[in-house]
Design a protein around this motif. Structure first.
Motif, mmCIF file in Angstrom:
data_model
loop_
_atom_site.group_PDB
_atom_site.id
_atom_site.type_symbol
_atom_site.label_atom_id
_atom_site.label_comp_id
_atom_site.label_asym_id
_atom_site.label_seq_id
_atom_site.Cartn_x
_atom_site.Cartn_y
_atom_site.Cartn_z
ATOM 1 N N PHE A 99 59.146 22.182 44.585
ATOM 2 C CA PHE A 99 57.801 22.754 44.685
ATOM 3 C C PHE A 99 57.817 24.168 44.104
ATOM 4 C CE2 PHE A 99 58.332 20.066 48.559
ATOM 5 C CZ PHE A 99 57.493 19.034 48.169
ATOM 6 N N GLU A 100 57.103 24.366 42.995
ATOM 7 C CA GLU A 100 57.075 25.684 42.361
ATOM 8 C C GLU A 100 56.163 26.649 43.099
ATOM 9 O OE1 GLU A 100 56.064 25.299 38.292
ATOM 10 O OE2 GLU A 100 57.890 24.198 37.748
ATOM 11 N N SER A 101 55.050 26.157 43.593
ATOM 12 C CA SER A 101 54.114 26.995 44.339
ATOM 13 C C SER A 101 53.337 26.110 45.301
ATOM 14 C CB SER A 101 53.161 27.745 43.403
ATOM 15 O OG SER A 101 52.349 26.828 42.692
ATOM 16 N N VAL A 102 52.748 26.731 46.308
ATOM 17 C CA VAL A 102 52.024 26.007 47.348
ATOM 18 C C VAL A 102 50.716 26.727 47.624
ATOM 19 C CG1 VAL A 102 52.063 25.273 49.762
ATOM 20 C CG2 VAL A 102 54.146 25.146 48.408
ATOM 21 N N GLY A 103 49.635 25.966 47.707
ATOM 22 C CA GLY A 103 48.363 26.538 48.117
ATOM 23 C C GLY A 103 48.350 26.755 49.622
ATOM 24 N N LEU A 104 47.744 27.851 50.051
ATOM 25 C CA LEU A 104 47.632 28.152 51.481
ATOM 26 C C LEU A 104 46.192 28.516 51.789
ATOM 27 C CD1 LEU A 104 48.926 28.722 54.285
ATOM 28 C CD2 LEU A 104 49.221 31.095 53.514
ATOM 29 N N ASP A 105 45.602 27.812 52.752
ATOM 30 C CA ASP A 105 44.256 28.132 53.219
ATOM 31 C C ASP A 105 44.271 28.195 54.737
ATOM 32 O OD1 ASP A 105 41.815 27.932 51.072
ATOM 33 O OD2 ASP A 105 43.580 26.809 50.408
ATOM 34 N N VAL A 106 43.753 29.297 55.275
ATOM 35 C CA VAL A 106 43.639 29.492 56.718
ATOM 36 C C VAL A 106 42.164 29.718 57.025
ATOM 37 C CG1 VAL A 106 44.402 30.844 58.698
ATOM 38 C CG2 VAL A 106 45.918 30.591 56.710
ATOM 39 N N LEU A 107 41.621 28.959 57.955
ATOM 40 C CA LEU A 107 40.195 29.095 58.247
ATOM 41 C C LEU A 107 39.925 28.902 59.724
ATOM 42 C CD1 LEU A 107 38.319 25.854 57.196
ATOM 43 C CD2 LEU A 107 40.775 26.046 56.990
ATOM 44 N N SER A 108 38.769 29.395 60.155
ATOM 45 C CA SER A 108 38.337 29.234 61.541
ATOM 46 C C SER A 108 36.878 28.785 61.548
ATOM 47 C CB SER A 108 38.493 30.540 62.313
ATOM 48 O OG SER A 108 37.606 31.525 61.820
#
Length: 255
Positions: free
Chosen positions: A44-53
């Motif tokens: 895995f070269e890069s990973v998307g990250l999303d944090v939400l509420s």
């Protein structure tokens, strides 16, 4: 009256059940610490990250340095964390597709946290969250003249990473060798169906989801397996082969 010594005063207040006013920390952020160190950087070269509420908070980033302490300030009202590759994240819908589109090759990590505290930690481990259905149609060595329709009732994953109810419908055209494929999200029921279509007309419809379950396939596995389906058809017979399981169905429709 003379003033009481402070120690005595505090003792009296304690006996009376009166405590000191504590600091109000409801407006202070919670710190989410994300550990990416378990990821294989060669894979895995890069990973998307999303944090939400639920109150509209959203934090997004593309992480390409897999560190053990990636820190995000988050509200104290609960959050969802999604780390992923292979798909686009929609902050209003999650990972879903519209009718007519196959599902992407999504690797996903999803977590939910109560953040009414100072610090929460999450370790990202990506899981294969799609199953590729490889379909091979045997047609006595001639190009397959029919299209294949696949439909179901799960269109992807919600904001919290759970299978999302919705219309899934895709049309496939086998190549000159009779091969085609489609990727599917994790299923909640054996509702998938496969149709053989000729010039827009459905010639026959089969309970693909039931055949998959009967083969021993497990949709609850953390990492979904791929599925190979062979359709061996003549004018009166179609054979389904899933892994080491096989069944044959006869019908009267002339193809």
């Amino acid at each position: 009256m003379k003033s009481l010594p402070s120690v005595v005063l505090l003792g009296l207040l304690s006996l009376l059940g009166i405590s000191c006013i504590k600091e109000n920390r409801e407006e202070c952020p919670c710190y989410l610490i994300v550990d990416f160190s378990e990821l294989d950087s060669a894979k895995f070269e890069s990973v998307g990250l999303d944090v939400l509420s639920a109150d509209g908070f959203l934090y997004s980033d593309e992480v390409n340095s897999f560190v053990s302490d990636y820190t995000v300030k988050v509200p104290r009202r609960g959050i969802c964390v999604n780390a992923y590759i292979g798909a686009e994240f929609d902050p209003e819908r999650g990972f879903v597709v519209d009718p007519g589109a196959g599902f992407p090759e999504l690797w996903l990590h999803s977590s939910e946290f109560d953040t009414s505290c100072d610090v929460v930690r999450d370790t990202v481990i990506l899981h294969k969250s799609y199953s590729k259905i490889n379909i091979h149609m045997l047609s006595d060595g001639t190009p397959c003249p029919f299209a294949i329709g696949i439909d179901g009732d799960v269109c992807g994953y919600s904001l919290s990473g759970q299978p999302e109810d919705g219309v899934f419908k895709v049309s496939l055209q086998p190549d000159s060798k009779g091969d085609c494929y489609v990727c599917l999200p994790r299923q909640k029921s054996p509702s998938l169906a496969l149709s053989i279509v000729d010039d827009g007309d459905v010639l026959r419809r089969f309970a693909l989801g039931q055949y998959i379950v009967s083969s021993g396939f497990d949709w609850s596995r953390e990492d979904l397996e791929d599925i190979d389906v062979t359709i061996d058809f003549s004018r009166t017979e179609i054979t389904f082969r899933l892994r080491n399981w096989e069944t044959t169905y006869c019908y009267t429709v002339e193809i």
